[in-house]
Design a protein around this motif. Structure first.
Motif, PDB file in Angstrom:
ATOM      1  N   VAL A   1       9.671  27.821  51.892  1.00  0.00           N
ATOM      2  CA  VAL A   1      10.319  28.398  50.647  1.00  0.00           C
ATOM      3  C   VAL A   1      11.582  29.177  51.249  1.00  0.00           C
ATOM      4  CG1 VAL A   1       9.978  29.526  48.424  1.00  0.00           C
ATOM      5  CG2 VAL A   1       7.936  28.116  49.294  1.00  0.00           C
ATOM      6  N   ILE A   2      12.583  28.746  50.997  1.00  0.00           N
ATOM      7  CA  ILE A   2      13.975  29.221  51.503  1.00  0.00           C
ATOM      8  C   ILE A   2      14.831  29.733  50.517  1.00  0.00           C
ATOM      9  CG2 ILE A   2      15.806  28.610  53.113  1.00  0.00           C
ATOM     10  CD1 ILE A   2      12.854  28.139  54.349  1.00  0.00           C
ATOM     11  N   ASP A   3      15.160  31.135  50.660  1.00  0.00           N
ATOM     12  CA  ASP A   3      15.937  31.880  50.029  1.00  0.00           C
ATOM     13  C   ASP A   3      17.471  31.491  50.381  1.00  0.00           C
ATOM     14  OD1 ASP A   3      17.574  33.962  48.719  1.00  0.00           O
ATOM     15  OD2 ASP A   3      16.386  35.553  49.402  1.00  0.00           O
ATOM     16  N   ARG A   4      18.060  31.153  49.294  1.00  0.00           N
ATOM     17  CA  ARG A   4      19.428  30.451  49.189  1.00  0.00           C
ATOM     18  C   ARG A   4      20.355  31.530  48.419  1.00  0.00           C
ATOM     19  NH1 ARG A   4      19.533  24.836  46.181  1.00  0.00           N
ATOM     20  NH2 ARG A   4      19.439  25.908  43.972  1.00  0.00           N
ATOM     21  N   SER A   5      20.065  32.661  48.189  1.00  0.00           N
ATOM     22  CA  SER A   5      20.773  33.512  47.247  1.00  0.00           C
ATOM     23  C   SER A   5      22.096  34.089  48.056  1.00  0.00           C
ATOM     24  CB  SER A   5      20.014  34.870  46.815  1.00  0.00           C
ATOM     25  OG  SER A   5      19.598  35.562  48.000  1.00  0.00           O
ATOM     26  N   GLY A   6      22.903  34.693  47.235  1.00  0.00           N
ATOM     27  CA  GLY A   6      24.382  34.913  47.832  1.00  0.00           C
ATOM     28  C   GLY A   6      24.258  35.790  48.983  1.00  0.00           C
ATOM     29  N   SER A   7      23.227  36.751  49.012  1.00  0.00           N
ATOM     30  CA  SER A   7      23.165  37.697  50.162  1.00  0.00           C
ATOM     31  C   SER A   7      22.608  36.970  51.571  1.00  0.00           C
ATOM     32  CB  SER A   7      21.926  38.705  49.872  1.00  0.00           C
ATOM     33  OG  SER A   7      20.675  38.264  49.580  1.00  0.00           O
TER      34      SER A   7
ATOM     35  N   THR B   1      18.886  27.875  58.818  1.00  0.00           N
ATOM     36  CA  THR B   1      18.878  26.346  59.030  1.00  0.00           C
ATOM     37  C   THR B   1      18.589  25.900  60.108  1.00  0.00           C
ATOM     38  OG1 THR B   1      21.421  26.264  59.021  1.00  0.00           O
ATOM     39  CG2 THR B   1      20.385  25.941  56.693  1.00  0.00           C
ATOM     40  N   GLU B   2      19.314  26.678  61.201  1.00  0.00           N
ATOM     41  CA  GLU B   2      18.964  26.303  62.732  1.00  0.00           C
ATOM     42  C   GLU B   2      17.594  26.482  63.006  1.00  0.00           C
ATOM     43  OE1 GLU B   2      21.275  29.022  64.934  1.00  0.00           O
ATOM     44  OE2 GLU B   2      23.284  27.656  64.801  1.00  0.00           O
ATOM     45  N   ALA B   3      16.934  27.118  62.495  1.00  0.00           N
ATOM     46  CA  ALA B   3      15.355  27.406  62.891  1.00  0.00           C
ATOM     47  C   ALA B   3      14.756  26.229  62.124  1.00  0.00           C
ATOM     48  CB  ALA B   3      14.981  28.692  62.542  1.00  0.00           C
ATOM     49  N   LEU B   4      15.096  26.123  60.922  1.00  0.00           N
ATOM     50  CA  LEU B   4      14.192  24.967  60.173  1.00  0.00           C
ATOM     51  C   LEU B   4      14.366  23.731  60.671  1.00  0.00           C
ATOM     52  CD1 LEU B   4      14.800  25.929  56.236  1.00  0.00           C
ATOM     53  CD2 LEU B   4      12.593  25.474  57.655  1.00  0.00           C
ATOM     54  N   LEU B   5      15.583  23.192  61.324  1.00  0.00           N
ATOM     55  CA  LEU B   5      15.779  21.979  61.975  1.00  0.00           C
ATOM     56  C   LEU B   5      14.923  21.657  63.196  1.00  0.00           C
ATOM     57  CD1 LEU B   5      19.682  21.815  61.955  1.00  0.00           C
ATOM     58  CD2 LEU B   5      17.873  20.481  60.346  1.00  0.00           C
ATOM     59  N   THR B   6      14.850  22.803  63.939  1.00  0.00           N
ATOM     60  CA  THR B   6      13.954  22.802  64.996  1.00  0.00           C
ATOM     61  C   THR B   6      12.372  22.779  64.895  1.00  0.00           C
ATOM     62  OG1 THR B   6      15.639  24.198  66.539  1.00  0.00           O
ATOM     63  CG2 THR B   6      13.114  24.118  67.172  1.00  0.00           C
TER      64      THR B   6
ATOM     65  N   GLN C   1      18.495  16.521  57.145  1.00  0.00           N
ATOM     66  CA  GLN C   1      19.877  16.241  56.365  1.00  0.00           C
ATOM     67  C   GLN C   1      19.899  17.154  55.189  1.00  0.00           C
ATOM     68  OE1 GLN C   1      19.759  11.996  55.626  1.00  0.00           O
ATOM     69  NE2 GLN C   1      20.482  11.318  57.565  1.00  0.00           N
ATOM     70  N   PHE C   2      18.753  17.347  54.350  1.00  0.00           N
ATOM     71  CA  PHE C   2      18.660  18.204  53.240  1.00  0.00           C
ATOM     72  C   PHE C   2      18.882  19.777  53.688  1.00  0.00           C
ATOM     73  CE2 PHE C   2      15.954  21.133  50.666  1.00  0.00           C
ATOM     74  CZ  PHE C   2      16.524  20.951  49.326  1.00  0.00           C
ATOM     75  N   VAL C   3      18.361  19.930  54.707  1.00  0.00           N
ATOM     76  CA  VAL C   3      18.349  21.378  55.225  1.00  0.00           C
ATOM     77  C   VAL C   3      19.817  21.716  55.826  1.00  0.00           C
ATOM     78  CG1 VAL C   3      17.674  22.927  57.160  1.00  0.00           C
ATOM     79  CG2 VAL C   3      15.823  21.544  56.177  1.00  0.00           C
ATOM     80  N   SER C   4      20.433  20.817  56.305  1.00  0.00           N
ATOM     81  CA  SER C   4      21.651  20.929  56.718  1.00  0.00           C
ATOM     82  C   SER C   4      22.804  21.374  55.534  1.00  0.00           C
ATOM     83  CB  SER C   4      22.266  19.795  57.475  1.00  0.00           C
ATOM     84  OG  SER C   4      21.566  19.742  58.911  1.00  0.00           O
ATOM     85  N   SER C   5      22.550  20.891  54.278  1.00  0.00           N
ATOM     86  CA  SER C   5      23.216  21.031  53.169  1.00  0.00           C
ATOM     87  C   SER C   5      23.063  22.308  52.348  1.00  0.00           C
ATOM     88  CB  SER C   5      22.990  19.788  52.568  1.00  0.00           C
ATOM     89  OG  SER C   5      21.767  19.720  51.592  1.00  0.00           O
ATOM     90  N   ILE C   6      21.935  23.024  52.729  1.00  0.00           N
ATOM     91  CA  ILE C   6      21.578  24.324  52.165  1.00  0.00           C
ATOM     92  C   ILE C   6      22.889  25.394  52.026  1.00  0.00           C
ATOM     93  CG2 ILE C   6      20.133  26.358  51.815  1.00  0.00           C
ATOM     94  CD1 ILE C   6      17.761  24.379  53.028  1.00  0.00           C
TER      95      ILE C   6
ATOM     96  N   ALA D   1      17.735  35.666  65.821  1.00  0.00           N
ATOM     97  CA  ALA D   1      16.559  35.601  64.488  1.00  0.00           C
ATOM     98  C   ALA D   1      16.442  34.334  64.476  1.00  0.00           C
ATOM     99  CB  ALA D   1      17.613  35.721  63.550  1.00  0.00           C
ATOM    100  N   THR D   2      17.186  33.407  65.022  1.00  0.00           N
ATOM    101  CA  THR D   2      16.560  31.958  65.001  1.00  0.00           C
ATOM    102  C   THR D   2      15.416  31.892  65.817  1.00  0.00           C
ATOM    103  OG1 THR D   2      18.701  31.042  64.646  1.00  0.00           O
ATOM    104  CG2 THR D   2      17.119  29.295  65.640  1.00  0.00           C
ATOM    105  N   LEU D   3      15.298  32.378  66.934  1.00  0.00           N
ATOM    106  CA  LEU D   3      14.078  32.332  67.791  1.00  0.00           C
ATOM    107  C   LEU D   3      12.836  33.064  67.244  1.00  0.00           C
ATOM    108  CD1 LEU D   3      15.584  32.950  71.457  1.00  0.00           C
ATOM    109  CD2 LEU D   3      14.912  30.819  70.478  1.00  0.00           C
ATOM    110  N   GLN D   4      13.316  34.122  66.450  1.00  0.00           N
ATOM    111  CA  GLN D   4      12.084  34.838  65.771  1.00  0.00           C
ATOM    112  C   GLN D   4      11.488  34.114  64.794  1.00  0.00           C
ATOM    113  OE1 GLN D   4      13.464  38.876  64.364  1.00  0.00           O
ATOM    114  NE2 GLN D   4      15.166  38.463  65.621  1.00  0.00           N
ATOM    115  N   LEU D   5      12.208  33.139  63.963  1.00  0.00           N
ATOM    116  CA  LEU D   5      11.845  32.319  63.263  1.00  0.00           C
ATOM    117  C   LEU D   5      10.952  31.160  63.813  1.00  0.00           C
ATOM    118  CD1 LEU D   5      14.611  31.891  60.792  1.00  0.00           C
ATOM    119  CD2 LEU D   5      12.809  32.871  60.036  1.00  0.00           C
ATOM    120  N   GLN D   6      11.593  30.558  64.896  1.00  0.00           N
ATOM    121  CA  GLN D   6      10.704  29.583  65.674  1.00  0.00           C
ATOM    122  C   GLN D   6       9.611  30.092  66.178  1.00  0.00           C
ATOM    123  OE1 GLN D   6      13.470  28.095  68.343  1.00  0.00           O
ATOM    124  NE2 GLN D   6      14.900  27.325  66.844  1.00  0.00           N
ATOM    125  N   ASP D   7       9.325  31.465  66.667  1.00  0.00           N
ATOM    126  CA  ASP D   7       8.131  32.029  67.491  1.00  0.00           C
ATOM    127  C   ASP D   7       7.198  32.256  66.251  1.00  0.00           C
ATOM    128  OD1 ASP D   7       9.247  31.946  69.837  1.00  0.00           O
ATOM    129  OD2 ASP D   7      10.122  33.930  69.714  1.00  0.00           O
TER     130      ASP D   7
END
Length: 918
Positions: free
Chosen positions: A288-294, A304-309, A349-354, A456-462
């Motif tokens: 569940v991914i927040d895509r709000s303005g912040s 998105t980089e973390a999700l792709l991995t 492909q969907f993740v890359s478009s968020i 931060a990308t590595l934190q998500l992946q870890d």
């Protein structure tokens, strides 16, 4: 008197997978000296020792440092230690001129009262505060006479947590200067046997490597590092030290496929369960991914980089779904999909478009994800014996849909109904982390803060890697009911690869030699059941030499684990048991001398003929309390410094979103200008407060503080409502502040839109729309996004400006500001202004209490400054604790623009410009 700092940011033993994990215990050892013209050698750091003993994952760390004042005048020496956020301080002592002053753990309110009674001169300062991702900082300062020395000793304990198959000990050593006697010692004893122990250090060169002594036997390990003074030098004639970096120890224990390892000592047992070589269960996960303005910009990019991995790391037998949300909910697909290569490709492909867009509807997003998993389970489209989970990533509070946090928690808890786990990842400092933490705990998961930094990308992946491989579901550990009591949690929803289950308890019968154990759980294809028995006689035979053991560690481990679980239970409690749970946790904290969020450690240096007694209070913060003072924008270990000679001990009762201190904790005044505009003068010595309003037309500029000797000035300009509500009187608020410090060449302009800073002609601008920090030569600014600005001037004053945000389309009101002092002890006797005149206190007497026009607000007669005034008992709102609603502060209200309380009349304080100095 010059100030000399000895900073020992020291670490202990913890289990983390990598340095990007939120929990853990990286620590540092470094020194800072403020000489003010005195030679460097006036303070000699004689010795520094870190002694860490680990017995069956329970770490006991003692940090000792001795400093000698070789000058012919007294000097202030400060001791700082970084310790794990999950650790409990168990002892602190100071040895000064042969006299030892030991700490005593007390309930917080009692500790505060002892402090208020004892402190009068404030030469000793100490607290525990947040300092970065994994640490909190203990600090204490003490004045040392000429030719004297001081020895600081701090002890703390922690149960190590296993993550990704290892425990990690990390000690950051940055002394910057040479230390006469420097030593790091770690002793590890593991009855199961040590599978491996690795050592690494970023500062260990080929020259220093032979100095590390490492010995590993079957069950014991000993590591020591003790360079001489010459071996520490960067070069033969240099004062700089080679010891500058991180010292790591990582290890794991030997495991089998049985019921685990159990140890019985002095009537207490501990059971570790982490079976080896079990097949992995399929998992069903909805992201569940927040895509709000912040989330715009780097946050969205890193997510998105973390999700792709992460998508690439899914196993083909896993099922997954993607939910993105702002104030609208969008699904990649309406139901879960198997993690086939084709589906993974389309999902990426969907993740890359968020892209980041609008507001934040957490309630609908999470409950929609739960519905997807529930529907899939009802349709029998998921594998049998698979683990279901929701992973939420958000960076803000709910601003759309259901916004009441308790209601969201209740909705999510009811929807999940014990059928899956919820993991919450809070991105950055603006997120309401306590809300996410409680919601995760209520649903058999955990929360983790993702720090805004380059990794931060590595934190998500870890984090994902920790939960990527479930091994067992519904893990239950059974023990004979007739021989046990006080059992810690023995049911766990899931067990992940690389983690560990720990249960502790007390035996009813000390003569029990054989304890029967059964572990049951749901495995991949069938029910997992193992049985066995523990023999306490075997433990007695295995017991090593005393040097590896620190007393009754199994009992203390049990107490530590019980307190942690009670605090978690209290946080997530949906019932009326909170008071009883708190009382039980407090009783254990006091019995075992643990500094927990419910207790404080008090150290009192007795009164002498020359000076009254000094008192230190060390408090521990919860994650929710500490998040406000862990505001470093890059996520490094900085934190707010809240030590000052006038505030020797602070009982930190922080609430989420607030940087401020409750008035009864101050040994001096705290003053505020906030609201219509109203002024609050809190007087802790009299346990009371005065307040008054100033009524004048919008646009008027008032001088609030003016100190001609230091050149410090604060002016505030009022604003009015956009429109006047029919039938109401006009209101005015502060909309702009101007701050000047002539000696430092500083000018700060604060409006409801931005902060403009000028220091010696160098100008910059900071926006309210992001959390950030600005460090100048003589000034530090810390901005908490859309909330508060903390200004710290070197060896001078400290204050907070609160931003009150109002709905942009509100027909009448608009954004406004509030001003609160935090540290004013450096003001001269000449300080004045609307609130400045009260910095040195005010004496008053109240008598003749009578019923007022409002039955709840009695009138009285006040004698103050030679005037007899009619005053009313009422309330003003203090917004430090709750920026939206404020906290009612009882006070005596002085009518007629404060006439009789303030010197002169309010128009005497009107100035011509926001930076006016006259």
């Amino acid at each position: 008197m010059s100030g000399v700092w000895i900073s020992l940011l020291l670490c202990a033993c913890v289990c983390v997978s990598t340095t990007t994990q939120q929990q853990g215990t990286p620590a540092a050892l470094h020194q800072h000296h403020h000489h003010h013209g005195q030679p460097k050698q006036q303070i000699e750091i004689h010795s520094v020792k870190i002694d860490c003993k680990v017995a069956s994952r329970f770490a006991h760390t003692v940090m000792t440092s001795t400093a000698l004042n070789k000058a012919n005048v007294s000097q202030e020496v400060s001791f700082e230690v970084e310790l794990p956020k999950t650790a409990f301080i168990t002892n602190f002592s100071m040895k000064i001129d042969g006299e030892t002053y030991n700490g005593e753990v007390k309930e917080k309110e009692k500790a505060k009262k002892q402090y208020e009674k004892a402190v009068s001169s404030g030469q000793t300062a100490g607290l525990v505060k947040a300092s970065g991702r994994k640490m909190e900082k203990f600090s204490v300062s003490v004045n040392i006479a000429a030719g004297s020395n001081v020895t600081f000793t701090l002890t703390y304990e922690e149960l190590l947590q296993r993550r990704l198959g290892k425990y990690e000990i990390m000690i950051r050593v940055k002394p910057t200067d040479l230390v006469q006697h420097f030593e790091i010692v770690a002793d590890i004893y593991e009855p199961q046997g040590i599978a491996f122990l690795d050592m690494n250090a970023t500062f260990i060169t080929n020259d220093l490597l032979p100095l590390v002594d490492k010995t590993v036997t079957d069950k014991m390990a000993h590591v020591s590092f003790s360079p001489t003074l010459d071996q520490q030098r960067k070069c033969p004639d240099c004062d700089g030290s080679l010891i500058d970096g991180d010292f790591f120890l990582t290890y794991d224990v030997k495991r089998d496929q049985g019921f685990g390892d159990i140890q019985i000592v002095n009537g207490y047992f501990v059971h570790f369960f982490a079976p080896a070589d079990l097949p992995r269960l399929p998992k069903n996960v909805v992201f569940v991914i927040d895509r709000s303005g912040s989330m715009h910009g780097n946050k969205m990019k890193q997510t998105t980089e973390a999700l792709l991995t992460i998508l690439d790391d899914l196993y083909e037998e896993d099922h997954f779904g993607l939910v993105t949300f702002d104030d609208e909910i969008e699904l990649w697909r309406p139901s879960l999909s198997k993690a086939t290569p084709t589906n993974i490709k389309e999902a990426k492909q969907f993740v890359s478009s968020i892209t980041a867009r609008h507001m934040t509807d957490i309630n609908r997003a999470v409950t929609r994800a739960v519905d997807m998993l529930t529907t899939a389970k009802e349709n029998m489209s998921l594998p049998n014996n698979s683990a279901s989970m929701v992973i939420l990533l958000t960076d803000g509070e709910p601003t759309a849909g259901e916004q009441r946090l308790p209601t969201i928690q209740e909705n999510v808890h009811n929807a999940i109904d014990g059928q899956m786990s919820l993991f919450c990842l809070g991105f950055g400092y603006d997120v309401d982390y306590p809300f996410l933490d409680v919601m995760a705990k209520q649903n058999d998961g955990l929360a983790r803060r993702i720090y805004e930094a380059s990794d931060a990308t590595l934190q998500l992946q870890d984090f994902y890697e920790e939960v990527a491989s479930p091994l067992l579901l519904e893990v239950n550990l059974h023990y004979p009911g007739n021989v046990l009591n006080s059992l810690t949690n023995s049911h766990f929803r899931q067990l992940f690869n690389g983690s560990e289950v720990v249960v502790a308890g007390q035996l009813n019968d000390f003569n029990v030699y054989n304890l029967l154990i059964e572990v049951s759980a749901q495995g991949l294809e069938e029910q997992f059941v193992v049985r066995g028995q523990a023999n306490s006689e075997e433990w007695a035979v295995m017991f090593p030499e005393q040097e590896y053991i620190f007393g009754d560690f199994t009992e203390r481990l049990w107490a530590y684990l019980t307190i942690q679980q009670l605090l978690d239970k209290r946080d997530k409690c949906l019932c009326e048991e909170s008071e009883n749970i708190t009382a039980e946790a407090l009783e254990l904290s006091l019995r075992y001398n643990f500094v927990t969020p419910l207790t404080s450690m008090v150290v009192t240096k007795p009164q002498t003929e020359e000076k009254p007694e000094d008192t230190l209070i060390a408090n521990k913060l919860t994650e929710g309390q500490r998040e406000d003072i862990s505001q470093d924008f890059d996520g490094d270990a900085v934190g707010y410094s809240m030590l000052s000679r006038s505030y020797p001990a602070l009982d930190l009762d922080f609430e989420p979103g607030v940087i401020g201190l409750k008035a009864p904790l101050y040994p001096a005044l705290l003053l505020a200008a906030d609201g219509d505009p109203h002024f609050i003068i809190e007087l802790p010595d009299q346990n009371d407060a005065l307040c008054f309003n100033i009524n004048d037309k919008p646009g008027t500029i008032f001088n609030l503080v003016r100190d001609p000797l230091t050149g410090f000035i604060v002016n505030g300009q009022t604003i009015g409502d956009k429109n006047l509500s029919p039938g109401t009187t006009a209101h005015s608020y502060f909309g702009r502040f101007g701050i000047i410090h002539k000696e430092f060449g500083i000018r700060v302009m604060v409006t409801t839109q931005d902060i403009t800073v000028s220091e010696h002609g160098n100008q910059g601008q900071v926006l309210w729309t992001q959390t950030s920090s600005v460090k100048g030569v003589n000034m530090d600014l810390q901005v908490s996004k859309d909330h508060s600005l903390t200004v710290s001037l070197r060896n001078s004053v400290k204050f907070v400006i609160i931003l009150h945000k109002v709905w942009k389309k509100h027909p009448y009101h608009q954004d406004y500001l509030g001003f609160y002092t935090l540290d004013s002890h450096q003001f001269s006797q000449s300080v004045h202004g609307l609130i400045g005149q009260f910095f040195h206190g005010v004496n008053f007497e109240v008598s003749d209490l009578v019923e007022g026009q409002d039955p709840d607000k009695p009138d009285a007669t006040m004698f103050v400054k030679g005037h007899t005034l009619k005053v009313t008992r009422g309330w003003q709102r203090d917004f430090r604790q709750d920026v939206k609603n404020g906290e009612n502060v009882p006070c005596w209200f002085i009518h007629n623009n404060g006439t009789g309380l303030i010197d002169g009349v309010h128009t005497d304080y009107i100035v011509s410009g926001i930076f006016s100095t006259v």
